[in-house]
Motif scaffolding. Structure first.
Motif, PDB file in Angstrom:
ATOM      1  N   UNK A  39      11.779 -14.344  -6.893  1.00 14.12           N
ATOM      2  CA  UNK A  39      10.520 -15.062  -6.679  1.00 14.12           C
ATOM      3  C   UNK A  39       9.710 -15.268  -7.956  1.00 14.12           C
ATOM      4  N   UNK A  40      10.018 -14.532  -9.033  1.00 10.19           N
ATOM      5  CA  UNK A  40       9.296 -14.692 -10.289  1.00 10.19           C
ATOM      6  C   UNK A  40       7.877 -14.169 -10.265  1.00 10.19           C
ATOM      7  N   UNK A  41       7.594 -13.226  -9.380  1.00 13.29           N
ATOM      8  CA  UNK A  41       6.234 -12.698  -9.256  1.00 13.29           C
ATOM      9  C   UNK A  41       5.866 -11.818 -10.445  1.00 13.29           C
ATOM     10  N   UNK A  42       4.576 -11.830 -10.791  1.00  6.55           N
ATOM     11  CA  UNK A  42       4.028 -10.812 -11.686  1.00  6.55           C
ATOM     12  C   UNK A  42       3.750  -9.577 -10.834  1.00  6.55           C
ATOM     13  N   UNK A  43       4.095  -8.398 -11.332  1.00  9.45           N
ATOM     14  CA  UNK A  43       3.919  -7.172 -10.558  1.00  9.45           C
ATOM     15  C   UNK A  43       3.062  -6.184 -11.337  1.00  9.45           C
ATOM     16  N   UNK A  44       2.107  -5.579 -10.637  1.00  5.95           N
ATOM     17  CA  UNK A  44       1.405  -4.406 -11.155  1.00  5.95           C
ATOM     18  C   UNK A  44       1.920  -3.221 -10.350  1.00  5.95           C
ATOM     19  N   UNK A  45       2.512  -2.262 -11.029  1.00  2.00           N
ATOM     20  CA  UNK A  45       3.133  -1.116 -10.365  1.00  2.00           C
ATOM     21  C   UNK A  45       2.337   0.134 -10.716  1.00  2.00           C
ATOM     22  N   UNK A  46       1.667   0.704  -9.710  1.00  4.26           N
ATOM     23  CA  UNK A  46       0.822   1.877  -9.917  1.00  4.26           C
ATOM     24  C   UNK A  46       1.598   3.123  -9.524  1.00  4.26           C
ATOM     25  N   UNK A  84       0.826  -1.199   0.000  1.00  5.68           N
ATOM     26  CA  UNK A  84       0.000   0.000   0.000  1.00  5.68           C
ATOM     27  C   UNK A  84       0.864   1.254   0.000  1.00  5.68           C
ATOM     28  N   UNK A  85       0.249   2.357  -0.448  1.00  2.84           N
ATOM     29  CA  UNK A  85       0.961   3.617  -0.605  1.00  2.84           C
ATOM     30  C   UNK A  85       1.455   4.170   0.727  1.00  2.84           C
ATOM     31  N   UNK A  86       0.639   4.039   1.776  1.00  2.00           N
ATOM     32  CA  UNK A  86       1.000   4.611   3.076  1.00  2.00           C
ATOM     33  C   UNK A  86       1.093   3.499   4.113  1.00  2.00           C
ATOM     34  N   UNK A  87       2.291   2.994   4.383  1.00  2.00           N
ATOM     35  CA  UNK A  87       2.422   1.875   5.319  1.00  2.00           C
ATOM     36  C   UNK A  87       2.024   2.240   6.748  1.00  2.00           C
ATOM     37  N   UNK A  88       2.082   3.529   7.102  1.00  5.29           N
ATOM     38  CA  UNK A  88       1.735   3.914   8.470  1.00  5.29           C
ATOM     39  C   UNK A  88       0.255   3.664   8.753  1.00  5.29           C
ATOM     40  N   UNK A  89      -0.587   3.830   7.728  1.00  5.61           N
ATOM     41  CA  UNK A  89      -2.008   3.539   7.907  1.00  5.61           C
ATOM     42  C   UNK A  89      -2.330   2.085   7.582  1.00  5.61           C
ATOM     43  N   UNK A  90      -1.519   1.445   6.736  1.00  6.04           N
ATOM     44  CA  UNK A  90      -1.778   0.047   6.382  1.00  6.04           C
ATOM     45  C   UNK A  90      -1.353  -0.911   7.493  1.00  6.04           C
ATOM     46  N   UNK A  91      -0.323  -0.520   8.243  1.00  8.64           N
ATOM     47  CA  UNK A  91       0.126  -1.346   9.361  1.00  8.64           C
ATOM     48  C   UNK A  91      -0.647  -0.963  10.625  1.00  8.64           C
ATOM     49  N   UNK A  92      -1.056  -1.948  11.394  1.00  7.38           N
ATOM     50  CA  UNK A  92      -1.778  -1.666  12.630  1.00  7.38           C
ATOM     51  C   UNK A  92      -0.827  -1.124  13.688  1.00  7.38           C
ATOM     52  N   UNK A 114       6.551   4.319  -3.469  1.00  7.61           N
ATOM     53  CA  UNK A 114       7.691   5.196  -3.164  1.00  7.61           C
ATOM     54  C   UNK A 114       7.303   6.672  -3.102  1.00  7.61           C
ATOM     55  N   UNK A 115       6.002   6.971  -3.092  1.00  7.77           N
ATOM     56  CA  UNK A 115       5.547   8.360  -3.190  1.00  7.77           C
ATOM     57  C   UNK A 115       6.083   9.242  -2.071  1.00  7.77           C
ATOM     58  N   UNK A 129       6.807  -4.387   2.265  1.00  9.01           N
ATOM     59  CA  UNK A 129       7.250  -5.278   1.183  1.00  9.01           C
ATOM     60  C   UNK A 129       7.529  -6.667   1.736  1.00  9.01           C
ATOM     61  N   UNK A 130       8.191  -6.729   2.885  1.00  6.05           N
ATOM     62  CA  UNK A 130       8.462  -8.020   3.519  1.00  6.05           C
ATOM     63  C   UNK A 130       7.161  -8.755   3.822  1.00  6.05           C
TER      64      UNK A 130
END
Length: 353
Positions: A219-226, A111-119, A197-198, A180-181
């Motif tokens: 890891x070979x992941x498919x990524x969507x980068x917004x 998510x764009x803002x980890x401070x709000x995404x993390x509890x 990275x905004x 990311x982890x």
């Protein structure tokens, strides 16, 4: 109530078999003022081990599209039509229980803002460990070992100690690394990065981008980068989708779109970017006007009220007829191929040199 239908998009992308396939996606929000068509007929593919960049101004539908892929919309206020297939699994018609098994496991989001995404109430280590225990049936010790391994991999110093810290004890860059982890704990096949990275300074931004590329190789992941930053997307994406007012207006390889853009909106985005080699006194050229309200979007091409080239198209087509996107490398514009090439060479390319 969520409406679930499948439709065939005649202008769907073509190419190798996709890991993720989105076809004619429509997302409409019910509001007190009326329906908001946040996404209107969107189609794209993402291949394994590749990165699709999605760019556009705020409100273009980038984040809504990806939250819909994850099933993170309210069925009471959202209508979803179309088709989303990930590795052969239809996601729109999937139950909430099925989606819970996929989220944080086969697909994950930064998510764009980890401070709000993390509890703020739980340690970073606990928030990393719980999805791994849920999806992999791991013990607490196994989950802790995995979390410390991932914190190490994303460059968190003293990971065994920081495992027990709370999000507010992390810097902005470290919180983003922790996000990311967390997203990579279960080795997801699909990783969605929503402007990751905004809020970071350029040094940390470069580190995060390098980290994502390294982890994708591992890891070979498919990524969507917004993102709204075309400079960032040029470093990250294999393919590029440009969105405006809920619709795709251009797509192709990132190299093609960045070097020879074909849509007036993409021209505007590139022309408004500052360049390191430009004269400091040289004024940027912003796109005039503002994006339309999606409560009452304009007919025809949604960009036409802001476009400087509508007078080159006969018969008021720009304001009456929606231009098709077409297959493969394409742009949704009524200008002819010859007009696009001439305008780009004469008016746009000199600004980008």
């Amino acid at each position: 109530m969520t409406t679930l239908t499948k439709t065939e998009d005649a202008s769907a992308p073509t190419g190798p078999e996709s890991f993720l396939s989105v076809r004619d996606l429509k997302v409409t929000f019910s509001t007190e003022d009326g329906p908001v068509k946040a996404v209107d007929g969107l189609s794209f593919d993402v291949q394994r081990g590749k990165t699709l960049g999605i760019v556009g101004e705020s409100g273009s539908g980038k984040s809504v599209t990806n939250l819909t892929i994850l099933g993170l919309h309210s069925p009471r206020t959202t209508t979803v039509d179309g088709e989303i297939v990930m590795d052969g699994k239809e996601l729109i018609t999937a139950s909430e229980k099925e989606l819970e098994q996929l989220r944080g496991n086969k697909m994950a989001m930064i998510f764009q803002d980890p401070l709000t995404a993390l509890s703020p109430f739980y340690t970073v280590g606990r928030q990393l460990s719980e999805p791994f225990m849920k999806h992999r049936g791991a013990s607490k010790k196994e989950a802790k070992d995995r979390a410390i391994e991932m914190l190490t991999k994303v460059g968190i110093p003293q990971p065994k100690t920081r495992f027990d810290d709370y999000p507010h004890q992390f810097s902005g860059g470290m919180r983003q690394r922790a996000m990311i982890a967390m997203a990579l704990m279960c080795d997801p096949d699909l990783l969605i990065a929503d402007e990751p990275t905004t809020a970071l300074d350029v040094t940390v931004q470069a580190q995060i981008l390098d980290l994502l590329k390294d982890l994708q190789q591992e890891f070979g992941s498919a990524i969507i980068f917004i993102t709204h930053d075309l400079g960032v997307i040029s470093q990250m994406a294999d393919d590029l989708l440009v969105m405006y007012a809920g619709r795709a207006v251009e797509r192709g390889s990132a190299r093609e779109v960045m070097s020879t853009p074909k849509h007036p909106y993409t021209w505007g985005l590139l022309s408004s970017m500052p360049r390191l080699d430009s004269n400091l006194d040289e004024a940027l050229e912003p796109i005039p006007g503002a994006p339309p309200s999606l409560l009452t979007p304009p007919d025809g091409c949604r960009f036409h009220p802001r476009c400087a080239y509508t007078d080159l198209v006969p018969g008021n087509q720009c304001s009456t007829t929606r231009p098709p996107l077409g297959d493969g490398r394409a742009s949704a514009c009524h200008l002819t191929a010859e007009q696009k090439q001439t305008l780009f060479i004469d008016k746009i390319q000199p600004r980008l040199r």
